[in-house]
Write an enzyme that holds these catalytic residues in place. Sequence first.
Site, PDB file in Angstrom:
ATOM      1  N   LYS A   1       0.811  -1.220   0.000  1.00 52.38           N
ATOM      2  CA  LYS A   1       0.000   0.000   0.000  1.00 52.38           C
ATOM      3  C   LYS A   1       0.843   1.267   0.000  1.00 52.38           C
ATOM      4  O   LYS A   1       0.331   2.340  -0.285  1.00 52.38           O
ATOM      5  CB  LYS A   1      -0.944   0.019   1.216  1.00 52.38           C
ATOM      6  CG  LYS A   1      -2.016  -1.060   1.165  1.00 52.38           C
ATOM      7  CD  LYS A   1      -3.151  -0.748   2.123  1.00 52.38           C
ATOM      8  CE  LYS A   1      -4.242  -1.806   2.028  1.00 52.38           C
ATOM      9  NZ  LYS A   1      -5.280  -1.634   3.039  1.00 52.38           N
TER      10      LYS A   1
ATOM     11  N   LYS B   1      -8.761 -12.596  -5.750  1.00 57.37           N
ATOM     12  CA  LYS B   1      -9.787 -12.688  -4.714  1.00 57.37           C
ATOM     13  C   LYS B   1     -10.767 -11.518  -4.821  1.00 57.37           C
ATOM     14  O   LYS B   1     -10.399 -10.417  -5.206  1.00 57.37           O
ATOM     15  CB  LYS B   1      -9.157 -12.756  -3.319  1.00 57.37           C
ATOM     16  CG  LYS B   1      -8.704 -11.441  -2.764  1.00 57.37           C
ATOM     17  CD  LYS B   1      -8.477 -11.509  -1.253  1.00 57.37           C
ATOM     18  CE  LYS B   1      -8.304 -10.093  -0.733  1.00 57.37           C
ATOM     19  NZ  LYS B   1      -9.016  -9.762   0.447  1.00 57.37           N
TER      20      LYS B   1
ATOM     21  N   LYS C   1     -12.751  -5.452  -1.768  1.00 56.42           N
ATOM     22  CA  LYS C   1     -13.439  -4.171  -1.633  1.00 56.42           C
ATOM     23  C   LYS C   1     -12.771  -3.095  -2.463  1.00 56.42           C
ATOM     24  O   LYS C   1     -13.402  -2.169  -2.923  1.00 56.42           O
ATOM     25  CB  LYS C   1     -13.420  -3.728  -0.158  1.00 56.42           C
ATOM     26  CG  LYS C   1     -14.502  -4.355   0.657  1.00 56.42           C
ATOM     27  CD  LYS C   1     -14.597  -3.713   2.025  1.00 56.42           C
ATOM     28  CE  LYS C   1     -13.505  -4.232   2.918  1.00 56.42           C
ATOM     29  NZ  LYS C   1     -13.725  -3.971   4.333  1.00 56.42           N
TER      30      LYS C   1
HETATM   31  P1  ATP Z   1      -9.447  -4.700   0.635  1.00 62.66           P
HETATM   32  O1  ATP Z   1      -9.868  -5.076  -0.736  1.00 62.66           O
HETATM   33  O2  ATP Z   1      -9.566  -3.232   0.931  1.00 62.66           O
HETATM   34  O3  ATP Z   1      -8.154  -5.314   1.067  1.00 62.66           O
HETATM   35  P2  ATP Z   1     -11.000  -6.776   1.722  1.00 62.66           P
HETATM   36  O4  ATP Z   1     -12.152  -6.977   0.814  1.00 62.66           O
HETATM   37  O5  ATP Z   1      -9.832  -7.667   1.580  1.00 62.66           O
HETATM   38  O6  ATP Z   1     -10.551  -5.278   1.620  1.00 62.66           O
HETATM   39  P3  ATP Z   1     -10.868  -6.594   4.665  1.00 62.66           P
HETATM   40  O7  ATP Z   1     -11.612  -5.526   5.400  1.00 62.66           O
HETATM   41  O8  ATP Z   1      -9.397  -6.465   4.538  1.00 62.66           O
HETATM   42  O9  ATP Z   1     -11.561  -6.835   3.219  1.00 62.66           O
HETATM   43  O10 ATP Z   1     -11.171  -7.979   5.348  1.00 62.66           O
HETATM   44  C1  ATP Z   1     -12.230  -8.271   6.212  1.00 62.66           C
HETATM   45  C2  ATP Z   1     -12.259  -9.765   6.422  1.00 62.66           C
HETATM   46  O11 ATP Z   1     -12.750 -10.426   5.231  1.00 62.66           O
HETATM   47  C3  ATP Z   1     -10.871 -10.355   6.690  1.00 62.66           C
HETATM   48  O12 ATP Z   1     -10.963 -11.336   7.712  1.00 62.66           O
HETATM   49  C4  ATP Z   1     -10.497 -10.980   5.357  1.00 62.66           C
HETATM   50  O13 ATP Z   1      -9.596 -12.045   5.516  1.00 62.66           O
HETATM   51  C5  ATP Z   1     -11.853 -11.444   4.793  1.00 62.66           C
HETATM   52  N1  ATP Z   1     -11.869 -11.483   3.296  1.00 62.66           N
HETATM   53  C6  ATP Z   1     -11.621 -10.451   2.465  1.00 62.66           C
HETATM   54  N2  ATP Z   1     -11.741 -10.821   1.166  1.00 62.66           N
HETATM   55  C7  ATP Z   1     -12.082 -12.139   1.152  1.00 62.66           C
HETATM   56  C8  ATP Z   1     -12.370 -13.111   0.106  1.00 62.66           C
HETATM   57  N3  ATP Z   1     -12.339 -12.800  -1.173  1.00 62.66           N
HETATM   58  N4  ATP Z   1     -12.696 -14.373   0.488  1.00 62.66           N
HETATM   59  C9  ATP Z   1     -12.750 -14.694   1.793  1.00 62.66           C
HETATM   60  N5  ATP Z   1     -12.495 -13.844   2.828  1.00 62.66           N
HETATM   61  C10 ATP Z   1     -12.171 -12.575   2.533  1.00 62.66           C
END
Ligand code: ATP
Length: 324
Positions: free
Chosen positions: A110, A191, A194
């Site tokens: 980041k 994956k 967000k």
């Molecule tokens: P960003 O894209 O901003 O990194 P993110 O979608 O990865 O955000 P986080 O807020 O970092 O979401 O994660 C919240 C929770 O959701 C964490 O425990 C993370 O491991 C889980 N998580 C995020 N994306 C996935 C996915 N594609 N499949 C399963 N679990 C996920």
Amino acid sequence: MARVLSGIQPTGDLHLGNYVGAIRRWAEQQAPNHFFCIVDLHAMTVPYEADELRQGTRELATWLLAAGLDPRTATVFVQSHVREHTELAWILQCVASYGELHRMTQFKEKGEGKQGVSAGLLTYPVLQAADILLYQADEVPIGADQRQHLELSRTIAERFNHRFGETFTVPTPTFPTAGARVMDLQHADRKMSKSLPESGTLLLSDTEKATEKKIKRAVTDSGTEIRAGDDKPGITNLLDLLSAVTGEDIPTLEQRYAGAGYGTFKGEVAEAVNAFLRPVRDRRAELADEPGTVEQALHEGADRARAVAAETMAAVRDAVGLLR
Ligand code: ATP
Ligand code: LTN
């Protein structure tokens, strides 16, 4: 009974990966000594808008309750409401080393090549360690992406205990067995995330129609067979998704859809995902009309969290030599 703590950032809309990979498990296993923290202070480490942070924090709290976290059972609270988080973070910053923070993959990903990277992005994992250690958590349910941060929390706890005497429980991370990595519908090798909320991300806030459209437009593979395999990443994703929302295993699903076309299959996946999310979406709509419920839950959550955090902080202050 194990003390559990986990955290989630109020950045952007929740997607099916967040729900299946994290929040669903939190709700299913919740117990009185489980703490779920909306980490608004962590969301300030990258550029953001003040109003969006406030709104995002409220929204996320609403979704967490809609997903089944029951404030009468578990403690749901906002990180900035418990001042001990920042207080402990400072003390732990004096225990963690600059070198180990600089080596964190998230900081590199980041921060690298960007102008005006905040010092907070560097110390982010120390605040995360404070979140966990304040509650003397035995277990921390997280996704695979958080493994390195948890390793650092353990190192900090061990170093502190060694230097100042036994003060902190050394936490153990736990990972989901299914749905740990829900993939993007448009890019089957990436994956669902967000930060890339494009047409391949299934948002909890999407309408049923929009959900159906995204699933029907999901990338598929050549051929017509509905089976999982390395040569069929698109169909494999959809089978994984269907398995995650129905609880049925892949071979059972392959058998059921043997001979069915992609169109029919996708239609049924869309229906299953919508049926799965319907109670959460309905509850979320109800809660939106009763903001007092969410506010009350966060208020009580902060009180409960504060009581535990204050006790830990008193011990920490004594241990590190701060005058009473
Ligand atoms: P960003 O894209 O901003 O990194 P993110 O979608 O990865 O955000 P986080 O807020 O970092 O979401 O994660 C919240 C929770 O959701 C964490 O425990 C993370 O491991 C889980 N998580 C995020 N994306 C996935 C996915 N594609 N499949 C399963 N679990 C996920
Ligand atoms: N860094 C985590 C969010 C997070 C967290 C925590 C997770 C902050 N504090 C404490 C577990 C325990 C993330 O980005 N998912």
